[in-house]
Design an enzyme around this catalytic site. Structure first.
Site, PDB file in Angstrom:
ATOM      1  N   GLY A  11      28.821  37.133  47.354  1.00  0.00           N
ATOM      2  CA  GLY A  11      29.800  37.138  48.435  1.00  0.00           C
ATOM      3  C   GLY A  11      29.470  38.188  49.483  1.00  0.00           C
ATOM      4  O   GLY A  11      29.029  39.291  49.152  1.00  0.00           O
ATOM      5  N   VAL A  24      15.927  49.180  56.636  1.00  0.00           N
ATOM      6  CA  VAL A  24      14.824  48.900  57.560  1.00  0.00           C
ATOM      7  C   VAL A  24      14.381  50.161  58.288  1.00  0.00           C
ATOM      8  O   VAL A  24      13.192  50.496  58.340  1.00  0.00           O
ATOM      9  CB  VAL A  24      15.226  47.804  58.564  1.00  0.00           C
ATOM     10  CG1 VAL A  24      14.161  47.648  59.650  1.00  0.00           C
ATOM     11  CG2 VAL A  24      15.440  46.473  57.834  1.00  0.00           C
ATOM     12  N   ARG A  72      24.421  31.477  46.676  1.00  0.00           N
ATOM     13  CA  ARG A  72      24.344  31.511  45.213  1.00  0.00           C
ATOM     14  C   ARG A  72      23.058  30.779  44.810  1.00  0.00           C
ATOM     15  O   ARG A  72      22.618  29.859  45.487  1.00  0.00           O
ATOM     16  CB  ARG A  72      25.540  30.810  44.587  1.00  0.00           C
ATOM     17  CG  ARG A  72      26.885  31.245  45.175  1.00  0.00           C
ATOM     18  CD  ARG A  72      27.318  32.606  44.707  1.00  0.00           C
ATOM     19  NE  ARG A  72      28.660  32.957  45.226  1.00  0.00           N
ATOM     20  CZ  ARG A  72      29.262  34.092  44.999  1.00  0.00           C
ATOM     21  NH1 ARG A  72      28.663  35.029  44.280  1.00  0.00           N
ATOM     22  NH2 ARG A  72      30.452  34.346  45.501  1.00  0.00           N
ATOM     23  N   ASP A 103      27.458  42.265  40.746  1.00  0.00           N
ATOM     24  CA  ASP A 103      26.818  42.249  39.435  1.00  0.00           C
ATOM     25  C   ASP A 103      25.848  41.085  39.253  1.00  0.00           C
ATOM     26  O   ASP A 103      24.819  41.226  38.579  1.00  0.00           O
ATOM     27  CB  ASP A 103      27.860  42.269  38.314  1.00  0.00           C
ATOM     28  CG  ASP A 103      28.927  41.186  38.467  1.00  0.00           C
ATOM     29  OD1 ASP A 103      28.797  40.327  39.360  1.00  0.00           O
ATOM     30  OD2 ASP A 103      29.899  41.209  37.700  1.00  0.00           O
ATOM     31  N   THR A 125      30.315  44.684  47.684  1.00  0.00           N
ATOM     32  CA  THR A 125      31.340  43.711  47.318  1.00  0.00           C
ATOM     33  C   THR A 125      32.708  44.285  47.661  1.00  0.00           C
ATOM     34  O   THR A 125      32.955  45.475  47.431  1.00  0.00           O
ATOM     35  CB  THR A 125      31.306  43.354  45.819  1.00  0.00           C
ATOM     36  OG1 THR A 125      32.500  42.640  45.458  1.00  0.00           O
ATOM     37  CG2 THR A 125      31.197  44.592  44.949  1.00  0.00           C
ATOM     38  N   ASP A 127      35.342  43.729  46.141  1.00  0.00           N
ATOM     39  CA  ASP A 127      36.158  43.836  44.925  1.00  0.00           C
ATOM     40  C   ASP A 127      36.200  45.242  44.340  1.00  0.00           C
ATOM     41  O   ASP A 127      37.088  45.555  43.549  1.00  0.00           O
ATOM     42  CB  ASP A 127      35.646  42.868  43.855  1.00  0.00           C
ATOM     43  CG  ASP A 127      35.637  41.423  44.329  1.00  0.00           C
ATOM     44  OD1 ASP A 127      36.471  41.081  45.185  1.00  0.00           O
ATOM     45  OD2 ASP A 127      34.800  40.645  43.840  1.00  0.00           O
ATOM     46  N   ASP A 129      34.394  46.441  42.052  1.00  0.00           N
ATOM     47  CA  ASP A 129      34.404  46.235  40.599  1.00  0.00           C
ATOM     48  C   ASP A 129      33.096  46.624  39.919  1.00  0.00           C
ATOM     49  O   ASP A 129      32.815  46.182  38.805  1.00  0.00           O
ATOM     50  CB  ASP A 129      34.723  44.769  40.286  1.00  0.00           C
ATOM     51  CG  ASP A 129      33.700  43.800  40.864  1.00  0.00           C
ATOM     52  OD1 ASP A 129      32.857  44.225  41.682  1.00  0.00           O
ATOM     53  OD2 ASP A 129      33.744  42.606  40.503  1.00  0.00           O
ATOM     54  N   ARG A 171      38.634  39.158  42.524  1.00  0.00           N
ATOM     55  CA  ARG A 171      38.073  38.496  41.355  1.00  0.00           C
ATOM     56  C   ARG A 171      38.806  38.990  40.103  1.00  0.00           C
ATOM     57  O   ARG A 171      40.009  38.839  40.018  1.00  0.00           O
ATOM     58  CB  ARG A 171      36.567  38.722  41.267  1.00  0.00           C
ATOM     59  CG  ARG A 171      35.831  37.656  40.493  1.00  0.00           C
ATOM     60  CD  ARG A 171      34.335  37.756  40.610  1.00  0.00           C
ATOM     61  NE  ARG A 171      33.796  39.059  40.249  1.00  0.00           N
ATOM     62  CZ  ARG A 171      32.524  39.275  39.966  1.00  0.00           C
ATOM     63  NH1 ARG A 171      31.664  38.269  39.995  1.00  0.00           N
ATOM     64  NH2 ARG A 171      32.090  40.480  39.660  1.00  0.00           N
ATOM     65  N   GLY A 185      53.629  50.394  49.916  1.00  0.00           N
ATOM     66  CA  GLY A 185      54.945  50.518  49.301  1.00  0.00           C
ATOM     67  C   GLY A 185      55.476  49.233  48.715  1.00  0.00           C
ATOM     68  O   GLY A 185      56.686  48.960  48.794  1.00  0.00           O
ATOM     69  N   HIS A 249      39.979  34.278  52.557  1.00  0.00           N
ATOM     70  CA  HIS A 249      38.711  34.840  53.014  1.00  0.00           C
ATOM     71  C   HIS A 249      38.807  35.693  54.281  1.00  0.00           C
ATOM     72  O   HIS A 249      37.797  36.243  54.720  1.00  0.00           O
ATOM     73  CB  HIS A 249      37.683  33.711  53.211  1.00  0.00           C
ATOM     74  CG  HIS A 249      37.154  33.196  51.905  1.00  0.00           C
ATOM     75  ND1 HIS A 249      37.861  32.303  51.140  1.00  0.00           N
ATOM     76  CD2 HIS A 249      36.011  33.461  51.222  1.00  0.00           C
ATOM     77  CE1 HIS A 249      37.169  32.026  50.044  1.00  0.00           C
ATOM     78  NE2 HIS A 249      36.053  32.726  50.070  1.00  0.00           N
TER      79      HIS A 249
END
Length: 319
Positions: A11, A24, A72, A103, A125, A127, A129, A171, A185, A249
């Site tokens: 993603g 670069v 992917r 990952d 990412t 996320d 995570d 995720r 809040g 998204h």
């Protein structure tokens, strides 16, 4: 090492372009040629590889998404696919690879390292995570996108005295939901790392209603389940007027924040340093504002942990 490659996979995340730029320019500063691989590991297999110059990464630090595109690639999970990628790198004389992503991206880098091709992983990412780093590239921008959306939704929730359930991405990690809930809040935050009983959420809503509160915000991480389903259950249990917003998204796009631009620049440059110093199979990260690197295998075998103290605080402040 005279030639290295760089790709983005999985993603997209705001700040990936800043990381590509840093890779670069840092490499060229050290007289190393850089080859951009388009469409992630699929592009590596297909040979979508072009030499990059200083001008190739001009005017991209402020852009979201990824200049190298992403995709992917199931084929790269196989040994045959990995060997095809190695042949393409040999063809272009690429001696090391920097892979920017999550990952799944790191798993591909691990496989290449095991086959003798030095790889460094850069965590990109929204996320947040990935273990071994306090923050991943894109998290801060996505978080601010969520906060901006919730601020707007709260205006409507207040005007119409409604309960709003907002589903956010992440995720299987609850960082985006937890940080957004604390920053905005929210009355309740549901994340996959903790089982928050439905009755607890309902009791909190009812207590607020009894003391005169006429609007509420509930944030649901996608790893918990459908925000639409949860909103329906809230309506049935409370009879409060309830609406659901799935941010989707929109959270992955947009110009990266200053924090993400700086983080991406530091991590991208550090990954080049590691390659040039003979390191391989490592992931760069940041902990307590210090650059670090970890064994990719160790990272892949470590479970991401959400900040328990922040979770407790969110409960205490939403009484």
């Amino acid at each position: 090492m005279k030639k290295i490659g760089v790709l983005t996979s999985g993603g997209d995340a705001p700040g990936m372009n800043a990381a590509i730029r840093a890779v670069v320019r840092k490499a060229i500063y050290h007289n190393v040629e850089v080859y951009g691989i388009k469409y992630g590991y699929q592009g590596l297999i297909d040979g979508s590889i072009d030499k990059m110059e200083l001008g190739s990464v001009g005017d991209i630090i402020q852009r979201g998404g990824t200049k190298l595109y992403s995709a992917r690639c199931e084929e790269f999970k196989t040994e045959e696919g990995q060997l095809k990628g190695i042949e393409q790198m040999k063809k272009h004389g690429i001696e090391g690879l920097i892979a920017i992503g999550g990952d799944g991206t790191f798993m591909g880098a691990k496989k290449l390292t095991e086959k003798g091709y030095p790889c460094i992983g850069v965590p990109g990412t929204i996320d947040n995570d990935i273990p071994g780093t306090d923050f991943t590239i894109g998290f801060d921008t996505a978080l601010n996108t969520i906060i901006d959306a919730i601020d707007k939704i709260r205006d409507t929730a207040t005007s119409h005295e409604r309960t709003y359930v907002i589903e956010v991405m992440g995720r299987n990690a609850g960082d985006l939901a937890l940080w957004a809930g604390l920053a905005d809040g929210a009355e309740s935050v549901l994340i996959p790392e903790f089982e928050d009983e439905f009755n607890d959420v309902i009791d909190r809503l009812k207590r607020g209603h009894e003391r005169g509160k006429r609007h509420s915000i509930i944030i649901v991480a996608e790893g918990v389940g459908s925000g639409v389903d949860f909103g329906r259950k809230v309506k049935e249990a409370t009879d409060l007027e309830t609406r659901v917003t799935v941010l989707g998204h929109t959270q992955r796009g947009g110009s990266p924040s200053a924090s993400d631009r700086v983080l991406a620049s530091r991590l991208g440059a550090h990954s080049v340093d590691l390659l040039l110093n003979g390191k391989s199979g490592r992931m760069v990260g940041i902990q307590q504002n210090k650059l670090v690197d970890h064994d990719i295998v160790e990272i892949l075998n470590t479970k991401h942990q959400v900040d328990l103290d922040m979770y407790r605080l969110s409960k205490e402040l939403s009484i």
